[in-house]
Design an enzyme around this catalytic site. Structure first.
Site, PDB file in Angstrom:
ATOM      1  N   THR A   1      12.866  -3.579  10.542  1.00  0.00           N
ATOM      2  CA  THR A   1      14.059  -3.388   9.859  1.00  0.00           C
ATOM      3  C   THR A   1      14.371  -1.802   9.786  1.00  0.00           C
ATOM      4  OG1 THR A   1      12.533  -2.909   7.773  1.00  0.00           O
ATOM      5  CG2 THR A   1      13.219  -5.236   8.171  1.00  0.00           C
TER       6      THR A   1
ATOM      7  N   GLY B   1       0.764  -1.065   0.024  1.00  0.00           N
ATOM      8  CA  GLY B   1       0.005   0.101   0.130  1.00  0.00           C
ATOM      9  C   GLY B   1       0.904   1.294   0.013  1.00  0.00           C
ATOM     10  N   GLY B   2       0.178   2.449  -0.109  1.00  0.00           N
ATOM     11  CA  GLY B   2       0.979   3.722  -0.400  1.00  0.00           C
ATOM     12  C   GLY B   2       1.327   4.169   1.301  1.00  0.00           C
TER      13      GLY B   2
ATOM     14  N   HIS C   1       5.413   3.150  16.031  1.00  0.00           N
ATOM     15  CA  HIS C   1       5.008   1.645  15.631  1.00  0.00           C
ATOM     16  C   HIS C   1       5.266   0.954  16.945  1.00  0.00           C
ATOM     17  CE1 HIS C   1       4.810   1.238  11.188  1.00  0.00           C
ATOM     18  NE2 HIS C   1       5.444   2.546  11.166  1.00  0.00           N
TER      19      HIS C   1
ATOM     20  N   SER D   1      -1.103   4.368   4.387  1.00  0.00           N
ATOM     21  CA  SER D   1      -2.273   3.784   3.917  1.00  0.00           C
ATOM     22  C   SER D   1      -3.007   2.929   4.879  1.00  0.00           C
ATOM     23  CB  SER D   1      -2.034   2.873   2.587  1.00  0.00           C
ATOM     24  OG  SER D   1      -1.116   1.982   3.092  1.00  0.00           O
ATOM     25  N   GLY D   2      -2.373   2.462   6.109  1.00  0.00           N
ATOM     26  CA  GLY D   2      -3.014   1.663   7.143  1.00  0.00           C
ATOM     27  C   GLY D   2      -2.485   0.316   6.899  1.00  0.00           C
ATOM     28  N   LYS D   3      -1.504  -0.143   6.123  1.00  0.00           N
ATOM     29  CA  LYS D   3      -0.865  -1.362   5.756  1.00  0.00           C
ATOM     30  C   LYS D   3      -0.195  -2.115   7.099  1.00  0.00           C
ATOM     31  CE  LYS D   3       3.251   0.468   3.622  1.00  0.00           C
ATOM     32  NZ  LYS D   3       2.922   1.865   3.804  1.00  0.00           N
ATOM     33  N   SER D   4       0.413  -1.155   7.912  1.00  0.00           N
ATOM     34  CA  SER D   4       1.037  -1.815   9.193  1.00  0.00           C
ATOM     35  C   SER D   4       0.028  -2.203   9.995  1.00  0.00           C
ATOM     36  CB  SER D   4       2.124  -0.812   9.751  1.00  0.00           C
ATOM     37  OG  SER D   4       3.258  -0.614   8.787  1.00  0.00           O
TER      38      SER D   4
END
Length: 197
Positions: A33, A8-9, A50, A12-15
């Site tokens: 990483t 995703g960008g 995070h 975008s909420g991917k994590s």
């Protein structure tokens, strides 16, 4: 193949989505990483956010080197792995190759890379792909489930520098390789996940 790729960008909420896929697991190994080897307060703030969002009982490994070895040595200790993210891994490994293995000062990398021949650039790309192949093989051989988070880089602005354009192309190729080998692929847009494989 046991792993899932989530793309995703930026923002975008991917994590968050990736973490939700494993939220019922108490023994997850989170491979972060974004290893900071230099001072960047804005990036440090992102890393802290995070860290705070992860379940406290997950184990965090902050590394980008030896991911395949980590999987081989620890696959029996965790119910799953979450690698966040592929893009930062590529960035860190590229600069590791240039600074540590090729001994090029950080401030000179752009200039040196622009003078590289096509063959020299391909050699760098091959080294990066060799590492991803080792990670994918480790997952296949151990059967360890993993979720990898990556950035969709093909929908943004084309970088101005030669190194930037080469790197954007590299990221796209890595994403294609990982998506081809993955069992499941999600594309996250505006916080909404779409299963595309």
């Amino acid at each position: 193949m046991a792993y899932t790729l989530v793309t995703g960008g930026a923002k975008s909420g991917k994590s968050s989505f990736s973490e939700s896929l494993l939220e019922s697991n108490t023994d997850v190994c989170y491979i972060a990483t974004s290893v900071m080897n230099y001072k960047d307060s804005e990036m440090e703030t992102r890393i802290e956010r995070h860290q705070e969002s992860r379940p406290k009982n997950w184990t965090t490994k902050e590394q980008f080197l030896g991911i395949d070895e980590l999987i081989y040595e620890n696959h029996g200790n965790y119910s799953g792995f979450l690698l966040d993210c592929v893009t930062i891994w590529n960035t860190n490994f590229f600069y590791y190759l240039m600074e540590v293995e090729l001994e090029i000062p950080l401030a000179e990398i752009d200039q040196v890379f622009e003078a590289y021949s096509g063959e020299e650039r391909r050699n760098i790309e091959e080294r990066i792909f060799d590492e991803w192949k080792k990670i994918v093989n480790a997952l296949a051989e151990t059967g360890a489930p993993m979720i990898m988070v990556t950035n969709e880089v093909g929908s943004g602005v084309v970088p101005m520098t030669l190194l930037g354009r080469w790197f954007q192309d590299l990221l796209g190729k890595v994403n294609q390789f990982l998506a081809k080998e993955a069992e499941t692929v999600y594309f996250v847009v505006c916080g909404i996940p779409q299963k595309i494989k």
